[in-house]
Scaffold this motif. Structure first.
Motif, PDB file in Angstrom:
ATOM      1  N   GLY A 135       0.790  -1.223   0.000  1.00 61.57           N
ATOM      2  CA  GLY A 135       0.000   0.000   0.000  1.00 61.57           C
ATOM      3  C   GLY A 135       0.818   1.266   0.000  1.00 61.57           C
ATOM      4  N   ARG A 136       2.040   1.213  -0.544  1.00 55.70           N
ATOM      5  CA  ARG A 136       2.848   2.429  -0.590  1.00 55.70           C
ATOM      6  C   ARG A 136       2.250   3.427  -1.556  1.00 55.70           C
ATOM      7  NH1 ARG A 136       8.822   0.298  -1.354  1.00 55.70           N
ATOM      8  NH2 ARG A 136       7.618  -0.988  -2.765  1.00 55.70           N
ATOM      9  N   GLY A 137       2.386   4.709  -1.245  1.00 54.30           N
ATOM     10  CA  GLY A 137       2.033   5.718  -2.236  1.00 54.30           C
ATOM     11  C   GLY A 137       0.786   6.500  -1.944  1.00 54.30           C
ATOM     12  N   GLY A 138      -0.162   5.959  -1.207  1.00 52.46           N
ATOM     13  CA  GLY A 138      -1.363   6.751  -0.975  1.00 52.46           C
ATOM     14  C   GLY A 138      -2.220   6.170   0.116  1.00 52.46           C
ATOM     15  N   THR A 139      -3.107   7.013   0.652  1.00 48.21           N
ATOM     16  CA  THR A 139      -3.965   6.554   1.738  1.00 48.21           C
ATOM     17  C   THR A 139      -4.963   5.528   1.238  1.00 48.21           C
ATOM     18  OG1 THR A 139      -3.712   8.726   2.703  1.00 48.21           O
ATOM     19  CG2 THR A 139      -5.424   7.364   3.601  1.00 48.21           C
ATOM     20  N   LEU A 140      -5.553   5.793   0.060  1.00 45.48           N
ATOM     21  CA  LEU A 140      -6.540   4.855  -0.472  1.00 45.48           C
ATOM     22  C   LEU A 140      -5.884   3.519  -0.779  1.00 45.48           C
ATOM     23  CD1 LEU A 140      -9.489   4.582  -1.331  1.00 45.48           C
ATOM     24  CD2 LEU A 140      -8.766   5.148  -3.643  1.00 45.48           C
ATOM     25  N   THR A 141      -4.668   3.560  -1.357  1.00 42.00           N
ATOM     26  CA  THR A 141      -3.945   2.315  -1.637  1.00 42.00           C
ATOM     27  C   THR A 141      -3.722   1.541  -0.350  1.00 42.00           C
ATOM     28  OG1 THR A 141      -2.505   3.957  -2.639  1.00 42.00           O
ATOM     29  CG2 THR A 141      -2.317   1.712  -3.442  1.00 42.00           C
ATOM     30  N   MET A 142      -3.421   2.278   0.741  1.00 39.49           N
ATOM     31  CA  MET A 142      -3.152   1.603   2.009  1.00 39.49           C
ATOM     32  C   MET A 142      -4.414   0.897   2.518  1.00 39.49           C
ATOM     33  SD  MET A 142      -1.107   3.026   5.317  1.00 39.49           S
ATOM     34  CE  MET A 142      -2.378   3.611   6.399  1.00 39.49           C
ATOM     35  N   ILE A 143      -5.580   1.549   2.395  1.00 39.17           N
ATOM     36  CA  ILE A 143      -6.823   0.904   2.844  1.00 39.17           C
ATOM     37  C   ILE A 143      -7.094  -0.352   2.022  1.00 39.17           C
ATOM     38  CG2 ILE A 143      -9.298   1.194   3.207  1.00 39.17           C
ATOM     39  CD1 ILE A 143      -8.904   4.133   3.335  1.00 39.17           C
ATOM     40  N   LEU A 144      -6.906  -0.225   0.694  1.00 39.88           N
ATOM     41  CA  LEU A 144      -7.157  -1.379  -0.177  1.00 39.88           C
ATOM     42  C   LEU A 144      -6.191  -2.511   0.153  1.00 39.88           C
ATOM     43  CD1 LEU A 144      -7.842   0.432  -3.556  1.00 39.88           C
ATOM     44  CD2 LEU A 144      -9.483  -0.763  -2.114  1.00 39.88           C
ATOM     45  N   ALA A 145      -4.920  -2.153   0.377  1.00 41.27           N
ATOM     46  CA  ALA A 145      -3.932  -3.174   0.738  1.00 41.27           C
ATOM     47  C   ALA A 145      -4.332  -3.834   2.051  1.00 41.27           C
ATOM     48  CB  ALA A 145      -2.548  -2.549   0.842  1.00 41.27           C
ATOM     49  N   GLY A 146      -4.811  -3.012   3.012  1.00 48.51           N
ATOM     50  CA  GLY A 146      -5.256  -3.554   4.301  1.00 48.51           C
ATOM     51  C   GLY A 146      -6.393  -4.540   4.119  1.00 48.51           C
ATOM     52  N   ALA A 147      -7.335  -4.200   3.230  1.00 51.57           N
ATOM     53  CA  ALA A 147      -8.466  -5.085   2.985  1.00 51.57           C
ATOM     54  C   ALA A 147      -7.976  -6.400   2.376  1.00 51.57           C
ATOM     55  CB  ALA A 147      -9.468  -4.407   2.054  1.00 51.57           C
ATOM     56  N   ALA A 148      -7.017  -6.280   1.428  1.00 52.50           N
ATOM     57  CA  ALA A 148      -6.491  -7.490   0.787  1.00 52.50           C
ATOM     58  C   ALA A 148      -5.768  -8.367   1.805  1.00 52.50           C
ATOM     59  CB  ALA A 148      -5.549  -7.096  -0.351  1.00 52.50           C
ATOM     60  N   VAL A 149      -4.945  -7.727   2.663  1.00 49.39           N
ATOM     61  CA  VAL A 149      -4.202  -8.492   3.670  1.00 49.39           C
ATOM     62  C   VAL A 149      -5.175  -9.127   4.659  1.00 49.39           C
ATOM     63  CG1 VAL A 149      -2.563  -8.305   5.562  1.00 49.39           C
ATOM     64  CG2 VAL A 149      -2.083  -7.173   3.404  1.00 49.39           C
ATOM     65  N   SER A 150      -6.214  -8.373   5.068  1.00 53.19           N
ATOM     66  CA  SER A 150      -7.242  -8.929   5.957  1.00 53.19           C
ATOM     67  C   SER A 150      -7.861 -10.181   5.334  1.00 53.19           C
ATOM     68  CB  SER A 150      -8.358  -7.917   6.206  1.00 53.19           C
ATOM     69  OG  SER A 150      -8.027  -7.085   7.264  1.00 53.19           O
ATOM     70  N   GLY A 151      -8.172 -10.064   4.047  1.00 54.13           N
ATOM     71  CA  GLY A 151      -8.782 -11.188   3.353  1.00 54.13           C
ATOM     72  C   GLY A 151      -7.871 -12.404   3.336  1.00 54.13           C
ATOM     73  N   LEU A 152      -6.592 -12.140   3.061  1.00 50.20           N
ATOM     74  CA  LEU A 152      -5.615 -13.230   3.006  1.00 50.20           C
ATOM     75  C   LEU A 152      -5.488 -13.914   4.361  1.00 50.20           C
ATOM     76  CD1 LEU A 152      -3.454 -14.536   1.159  1.00 50.20           C
ATOM     77  CD2 LEU A 152      -1.822 -12.940   2.155  1.00 50.20           C
ATOM     78  N   MET A 153      -5.364 -13.090   5.414  1.00 47.96           N
ATOM     79  CA  MET A 153      -5.208 -13.641   6.760  1.00 47.96           C
ATOM     80  C   MET A 153      -6.475 -14.407   7.158  1.00 47.96           C
ATOM     81  SD  MET A 153      -2.196 -12.749   7.746  1.00 47.96           S
ATOM     82  CE  MET A 153      -1.018 -11.899   6.741  1.00 47.96           C
ATOM     83  N   GLY A 154      -7.646 -13.850   6.768  1.00 49.37           N
ATOM     84  CA  GLY A 154      -8.911 -14.524   7.072  1.00 49.37           C
ATOM     85  C   GLY A 154      -8.984 -15.876   6.378  1.00 49.37           C
ATOM     86  N   ALA A 155      -8.471 -15.941   5.138  1.00 49.98           N
ATOM     87  CA  ALA A 155      -8.451 -17.209   4.418  1.00 49.98           C
ATOM     88  C   ALA A 155      -7.575 -18.212   5.150  1.00 49.98           C
ATOM     89  CB  ALA A 155      -7.947 -16.990   2.993  1.00 49.98           C
ATOM     90  N   GLY A 156      -6.428 -17.731   5.654  1.00 50.82           N
ATOM     91  CA  GLY A 156      -5.535 -18.609   6.427  1.00 50.82           C
ATOM     92  C   GLY A 156      -6.230 -19.144   7.667  1.00 50.82           C
ATOM     93  N   LEU A 157      -6.979 -18.244   8.344  1.00 52.93           N
ATOM     94  CA  LEU A 157      -7.727 -18.636   9.540  1.00 52.93           C
ATOM     95  C   LEU A 157      -8.717 -19.741   9.221  1.00 52.93           C
ATOM     96  CD1 LEU A 157      -8.808 -15.342  11.345  1.00 52.93           C
ATOM     97  CD2 LEU A 157      -7.619 -17.277  12.337  1.00 52.93           C
ATOM     98  N   ASN A 158      -9.479 -19.522   8.135  1.00 48.36           N
ATOM     99  CA  ASN A 158     -10.482 -20.510   7.760  1.00 48.36           C
ATOM    100  C   ASN A 158      -9.832 -21.831   7.383  1.00 48.36           C
ATOM    101  OD1 ASN A 158     -12.558 -18.784   8.232  1.00 48.36           O
ATOM    102  ND2 ASN A 158     -12.638 -18.021   6.128  1.00 48.36           N
TER     103      ASN A 158
END
Lengths: 328, 257
Positions: A135-158
């Motif tokens: 998410g380097r470069g912008g605030t919106l990119t950081m939120i989107l990256a956070g959502a993607a990472v959340s999704g990835l971690m959630g998949a690992g959890l499941n």
């Protein structure tokens, strides 16, 4: 409505009441007199042992975790200028949960009891590093990256739940994920403490930047604010503090969302002035929620994360309604 | 004496030059109107001039020193920038909004000093905002907000002010008030640059005009001699008639070409 002078007083009263209730309540009710005696004159009797080994670390952990959630929520809402931002947004909580669940999955927590929080912290830092990298470069990119990472971690959890070695392990993971302060001792509190304090320092360092961001990113930058540094501090602070908190207690939602909203009108909405009151009210909310889990008479322990969600969801409805009224 | 220089500045986006090889020198005491049709690259040039955007080629110099290498806070103390449609994201009071302009002067910890408080109050008085001091900035009218933002930009006494369409959305009275204030700042010895679409106001109050078309700077000079009917016809594709450019009685009229 609490007046502008009145709110620090109200906070102090609520905090004291919350701490006393938290120390007094539990499986055994400690008489307030015994409590005070125990504090003034330590005697190695049962009441004192319960107080020193169970209640005090649990209360301190509750205060630390609640303050962390309130502080991180306030910083992220200020950084993103979005009333719906909360500490879980950047994938840090999901990373901590995944780390902790991996510890349970491989039976590491049974072999070494600090394995769960340790792997939880590692997971949080890894998730934060990933969010930062993507998410380097912008605030919106950081939120989107956070959502993607959340999704990835959630998949690992499941995945971990899916392939749980036995039903008991699956049950242990799920109940851990629900979040609780029960049976957390000094070791876990002291393990999380340095990470939480370091995270607080990072978060508080963003205060001037958050104020300038009231004018939008372009004006903030023109005022000499290095937004890349602000984003890094907010993310690192959240990773350290929220990561360590989640690693020890499991997921405790809504506190980080609610606390900033509760205090904002009383401090004139200026982001830097929201931080400390929000941390204070986060601590108060969490300690009272923990007391409630101990007082509600249920056959099984009512998990803290479940209770904060139950109380937090109606608050969310209220927030949505208020935002709808405010926008034309 | 402050001098802001663009040396062959080029900014590209998606392979296209948004700002194409622009060179110009602005000096304190002048109020430069940046004119040009939508999409001419005015905002991008301004962002490059204030140092928010690093041009692909060329450089921007402040008193001979490249601003790319300057300390952010030091730069923020000497130049102020107002983007298009600036607004407050939280309902903070007008007084706190104006005080945010002192961010580059603030120490790392601690509140505003007494001198800074006085500066804030002076700026509020200068922009006739005294009765709105405690009002949430999000409830101000367009004209009041524009004044509050100007007060915010000028509270730290910068030598340079660059404002992107500061008159956009203002009614005639407030637009006139705004442009007069900008000219007043230039007369006080500051360097002011503003992109303006109101050609009559530009013709009356600017000392210089810089005119952009498709990323290129096609004209730059004193308003009286530069802003001509022929130039407007070329840039805006309208038949224009200008009388008295550079004087308070200037008139600009145009019909479709």
């Amino acid at each position: 409505m609490v007046s502008r002078i009145g709110w620090p007083l109200a906070a102090a009263v609520l905090l004291t009441a919350g701490i006393l209730l938290s120390l007094g309540t539990g499986r055994v009710w400690l008489d307030p007199r015994a409590l005070i005696d125990g504090i003034v004159q330590p005697k190695p009797n049962l009441a004192w042992l319960i107080l020193a080994e169970l209640r005090v670390p649990r209360t301190i952990l509750g205060l630390l975790v609640g303050a962390t959630m309130g502080l991180s929520g306030a910083v992220l809402q200020g950084l993103l200028r979005n009333p719906l931002a909360e500490p879980g947004l950047l994938g840090v909580s999901a990373g901590a949960a995944l780390g902790a669940v991996i510890a349970i999955y491989f039976g590491l927590s049974a072999a070494f009891f600090l394995a769960t929080p340790l792997l939880g912290i590692a997971g949080a830092l890894l998730a934060a590093a990933l969010t930062m990298q993507l998410g380097r470069g912008g605030t919106l990119t950081m939120i989107l990256a956070g959502a993607a990472v959340s999704g990835l971690m959630g998949a690992g959890l499941n995945l971990a739940l899916n392939f749980a070695p036995n039903p008991y392990a699956a049950y242990e993971m799920t109940t851990w994920l629900l979040g609780s302060l029960a049976d957390r001792d000094w070791d876990q509190t002291l393990l999380a403490l340095p990470f939480i304090l370091a995270g607080w320092v990072c978060l508080i360092l963003t205060r001037r930047d958050l104020d300038a961001l009231t004018l939008g990113e372009a004006q903030a930058e023109s005022l000499g604010i290095d937004l890349a540094r602000t984003r890094l501090l907010a993310l690192a602070g959240t990773a350290l503090a929220v990561g360590a908190a989640t690693a020890v207690t499991g997921a405790v939602s809504f506190i980080g969302l609610m606390a900033p909203h509760l205090v904002r009108p009383f401090v004139g909405h200026q982001p830097s002035r929201v931080l400390l009151p929000s941390a204070l009210f986060g601590a108060i909310l969490l300690v009272f929620a923990d007391v409630a889990t101990k007082l509600v008479p249920t056959a099984q322990e009512l998990k803290l994360g479940v209770l904060t969600s139950l109380v937090g969801a109606p608050f969310f409805f209220w927030l949505v309604g208020r935002l709808r009224r405010m926008s034309p | 004496m402050t001098r802001l220089t663009a040396e062959r500045v080029t900014v590209r986006r998606g392979g296209r030059a948004i700002v194409d090889d622009v060179s110009l020198t602005l000096e304190s005491g002048s109020f430069v109107g940046l004119l040009g049709p939508n999409g001419a690259g005015k905002s991008t040039l301004m962002a490059a001039l204030v140092g928010l955007l690093r041009p692909e080629e060329g450089s921007v110099l402040l008193d001979g020193a490249p601003i790319a290498g300057m300390d952010r806070r030091a730069l923020a103390r000497t130049r102020a920038y107002l983007p298009q449609n600036p607004r407050a994201e939280w309902p903070i009071s007008v007084e706190r909004l104006v005080a945010l302009g002192l961010t580059p002067q603030l120490p790392v910890f601690g509140p505003l000093s007494g001198t800074m408080q006085a500066q804030v109050h002076a700026a509020i008085a200068q922009f006739d905002l005294a009765q709105h001091r405690d009002q949430p900035a999000t409830t101000l009218s367009g004209g009041e907000l524009a004044r509050a933002m100007l007060a915010r930009a000028l509270v730290g006494e910068p030598d340079l002010l660059l404002a992107d369409e500061p008159l956009a959305g203002l009614d005639p009275r407030h637009a006139l008030d705004g442009v007069r204030r900008l000219r007043g700042l230039a007369d006080d010895g500051r360097l002011v640059m503003a992109s303006i679409h109101e050609l009559t106001l530009a013709a009356r109050y600017t000392t210089h005009v810089a005119v952009m078309l498709e990323g290129e700077l096609i004209a730059f000079g004193p308003t009286a001699t530069t802003l001509t009917s022929a130039l407007l016809a070329e840039v805006f594709e309208v038949n224009a008639c200008i009388t008295g450019a550079g004087t308070p009685a200037a008139m600009v009229d145009f019909v479709a070409a």
